[in-house]
Write a protein that holds these residues in place. Structure first.
Motif, PDB file in Angstrom:
ATOM      1  N   PRO A 156      15.746  -1.422   2.149  1.00 57.42           N
ATOM      2  CA  PRO A 156      14.433  -1.788   1.621  1.00 57.42           C
ATOM      3  C   PRO A 156      14.502  -1.858   0.099  1.00 57.42           C
ATOM      4  CG  PRO A 156      14.425   0.481   2.388  1.00 57.42           C
ATOM      5  CD  PRO A 156      15.749  -0.088   2.770  1.00 57.42           C
ATOM      6  N   GLN A 204      11.030 -11.552   1.500  1.00 59.84           N
ATOM      7  CA  GLN A 204      10.591 -11.241   2.853  1.00 59.84           C
ATOM      8  C   GLN A 204       9.516 -12.261   3.231  1.00 59.84           C
ATOM      9  OE1 GLN A 204       9.318  -7.211   3.372  1.00 59.84           O
ATOM     10  NE2 GLN A 204       7.980  -7.705   5.110  1.00 59.84           N
ATOM     11  N   ASN A 219       6.576 -12.775   6.010  1.00 57.18           N
ATOM     12  CA  ASN A 219       5.853 -11.988   6.999  1.00 57.18           C
ATOM     13  C   ASN A 219       6.636 -10.706   7.295  1.00 57.18           C
ATOM     14  OD1 ASN A 219       4.053 -13.986   6.838  1.00 57.18           O
ATOM     15  ND2 ASN A 219       4.016 -14.517   8.997  1.00 57.18           N
ATOM     16  N   ASP A 220       7.224 -10.553   8.476  1.00 60.38           N
ATOM     17  CA  ASP A 220       7.967  -9.329   8.752  1.00 60.38           C
ATOM     18  C   ASP A 220       9.467  -9.554   8.800  1.00 60.38           C
ATOM     19  OD1 ASP A 220       5.761  -7.691   8.825  1.00 60.38           O
ATOM     20  OD2 ASP A 220       5.306  -8.277  10.909  1.00 60.38           O
ATOM     21  N   VAL A 221       9.900 -10.707   8.342  1.00 58.18           N
ATOM     22  CA  VAL A 221      11.323 -11.034   8.429  1.00 58.18           C
ATOM     23  C   VAL A 221      11.955 -10.900   7.055  1.00 58.18           C
ATOM     24  CG1 VAL A 221      13.004 -12.811   9.001  1.00 58.18           C
ATOM     25  CG2 VAL A 221      10.893 -12.617  10.328  1.00 58.18           C
ATOM     26  N   ARG A 222      12.971 -10.100   6.967  1.00 61.12           N
ATOM     27  CA  ARG A 222      13.722  -9.989   5.721  1.00 61.12           C
ATOM     28  C   ARG A 222      14.696 -11.161   5.642  1.00 61.12           C
ATOM     29  NH1 ARG A 222      15.395  -5.680   2.544  1.00 61.12           N
ATOM     30  NH2 ARG A 222      16.724  -6.402   0.863  1.00 61.12           N
ATOM     31  N   THR A 246      19.406 -16.898   6.961  1.00 59.44           N
ATOM     32  CA  THR A 246      18.073 -17.055   7.543  1.00 59.44           C
ATOM     33  C   THR A 246      17.785 -18.528   7.831  1.00 59.44           C
ATOM     34  OG1 THR A 246      17.224 -15.128   6.411  1.00 59.44           O
ATOM     35  CG2 THR A 246      15.616 -16.772   7.082  1.00 59.44           C
ATOM     36  N   GLU A 277      12.260 -14.935  15.218  1.00 56.89           N
ATOM     37  CA  GLU A 277      10.942 -14.314  15.366  1.00 56.89           C
ATOM     38  C   GLU A 277       9.856 -15.325  15.052  1.00 56.89           C
ATOM     39  OE1 GLU A 277       9.890 -10.485  13.801  1.00 56.89           O
ATOM     40  OE2 GLU A 277      12.011  -9.963  13.634  1.00 56.89           O
ATOM     41  N   ALA A 291      10.925  -4.611   5.238  1.00 60.99           N
ATOM     42  CA  ALA A 291      11.689  -5.153   6.350  1.00 60.99           C
ATOM     43  C   ALA A 291      13.173  -5.154   6.017  1.00 60.99           C
ATOM     44  CB  ALA A 291      11.226  -6.565   6.650  1.00 60.99           C
ATOM     45  N   ARG A 315      17.289  -6.111   7.596  1.00 64.74           N
ATOM     46  CA  ARG A 315      18.075  -6.816   8.593  1.00 64.74           C
ATOM     47  C   ARG A 315      19.071  -5.827   9.169  1.00 64.74           C
ATOM     48  NH1 ARG A 315      17.795 -12.262   7.762  1.00 64.74           N
ATOM     49  NH2 ARG A 315      19.835 -12.746   8.612  1.00 64.74           N
TER      50      ARG A 315
END
Lengths: 110, 247
Positions: free
Chosen positions: B131, B169, B171-174, B179, B193, B243, B245
């Motif tokens: 984080p 980040q 939303n909730d995806v790092r 990616t 996701e 978030a 990974r």
């Protein structure tokens, strides 16, 4: 003939002695050489046309080189040295070409 | 007026007085015949000087072609460049020497361990396994018209990366190096996701640079608004990215 011998001796001397061009002369020497070449070609043309005059040749030779170098020097002082030397080279180049054309017409009649 | 032109003028004057010179190869032969005289000698001497000068100039051009023809301001630029580089290298050298001295000083390897931990933290942040917290921006993309596609979100991410975002980040995806965004049946997917609007990008980095990059004319914000989305950029002194990974 004497001029030709002088030229050959000069080139030979230059290559044998390998002199260093002094720093203050470095920007002006190439321009002066082009001016002198112009005078020389002009002299040959005048000779072929039968109007060669030693005095005129000497004066034009020295005058051309000094004035060409002077213009470049002045340009350097004014901050337009490179542009002005390009201009001088272009003008002298045109003159050399026209003189050579004159020589060619005299020698080959074409 | 140069001497050569004067010569041409005289040429005009004399055309009537003298007959034209010999033509053809005979003219050349006549040209080569030696004639003695003060003027001739002077001409020869001048030609000698010319030949000498030509040879000298040719020699000196052969010696150094890189800097001899450069002008003063170019040389000053080159010199300044070199000075800066050597300054930077010297700083690097000092840093490395400091590190070396520290490593040599503690035999137990405390410094080495600290160094390694520091590096592990840096790499963890970059890889997205830790984080992070720091100054940055929040980019909120509302999508009332369902006009935002995966490619738009990818553009947003790339724009942020280009502007120096270190940790991002969505939303909730790092976000990591691999990616991806995908147009799915129920909206956009990121790394498998589902994302639902509004899309909320949190990015750590220089807030001013990122805001400017997003707002450039014809840039991301303009494109998104053209697609019917609402865009809100808020600079924050502290952005918390929770978030992570999985490694």
């Amino acid at each position: 003939m004497i001029a030709l011998i002088g030229l050959v001796i000069g080139v030979a001397l230059g290559f044998m002695l390998q002199p260093d061009v002094p720093l203050w002369l470095e920007p002006y020497l190439p321009i002066a050489i082009v001016a002198a070449l112009d005078a020389m070609v002009g002299g040959v043309r005048a000779r072929l046309e039968g109007i060669f005059d030693e005095k005129v040749f000497v004066v034009s030779f020295v005058g051309n080189t000094v004035i060409a170098a002077l213009i470049v020097f002045l340009g350097d002082q004014l901050g337009v040295g490179s542009q002005l030397s390009t201009g001088v080279v272009v003008v002298l180049g045109i003159r050399i070409f026209s003189n050579v054309a004159g020589i060619r017409r005299k020698l080959f009649g074409a | 007026m140069t001497g050569g032109e004067r010569e041409e003028e005289r040429e005009e004057e004399r055309r009537e007085e003298r007959p034209a010179g010999p033509r053809g190869p005979r003219g050349l032969l006549a040209l080569l015949r030696p004639r003695a005289g003060a003027g001739q000698i002077a001409g020869g001497l001048l030609c000698l000087v010319l030949g000498f000068a030509v040879a000298a100039q040719v020699q000196s051009t052969k010696h150094d072609t890189t800097f001899a023809t450069a002008r003063q301001d170019e040389l000053v630029g080159v010199l300044a460049d070199l000075g800066q580089r050597s300054e930077r290298l010297r700083a690097d050298l000092r840093d490395l020497e400091d590190t070396k001295a520290q490593l040599e000083r503690d035999a137990e390897g405390g410094t080495a361990l600290e160094d390694a931990r520091e590096r592990a933290t840096t790499y963890g942040l970059l890889a997205g396994t830790l984080p992070a917290e720091g100054p940055g921006i929040e980019l909120l993309i509302g999508d009332p018209g369902h006009g935002v596609k995966a490619i738009d979100l990818l553009d947003a991410l790339q724009e942020l990366r280009d502007a120096g975002a270190e940790v991002v980040q969505v939303n909730d995806v790092r976000v990591g190096v691999d990616t991806y965004f995908l147009d799915g049946r129920n909206g956009v997917q990121a790394d498998g996701e589902s994302l639902s609007a509004p899309y909320r990008f949190l990015a750590i980095g220089d807030a001013h640079t990122m805001t400017t990059a997003l707002n450039i004319p014809g840039g991301l914000v303009r494109t998104l608004r053209g697609a019917g989305a609402t865009v809100l950029i808020t600079p924050r002194a502290k952005v918390t990215i929770g978030a992570v990974r999985s490694p």
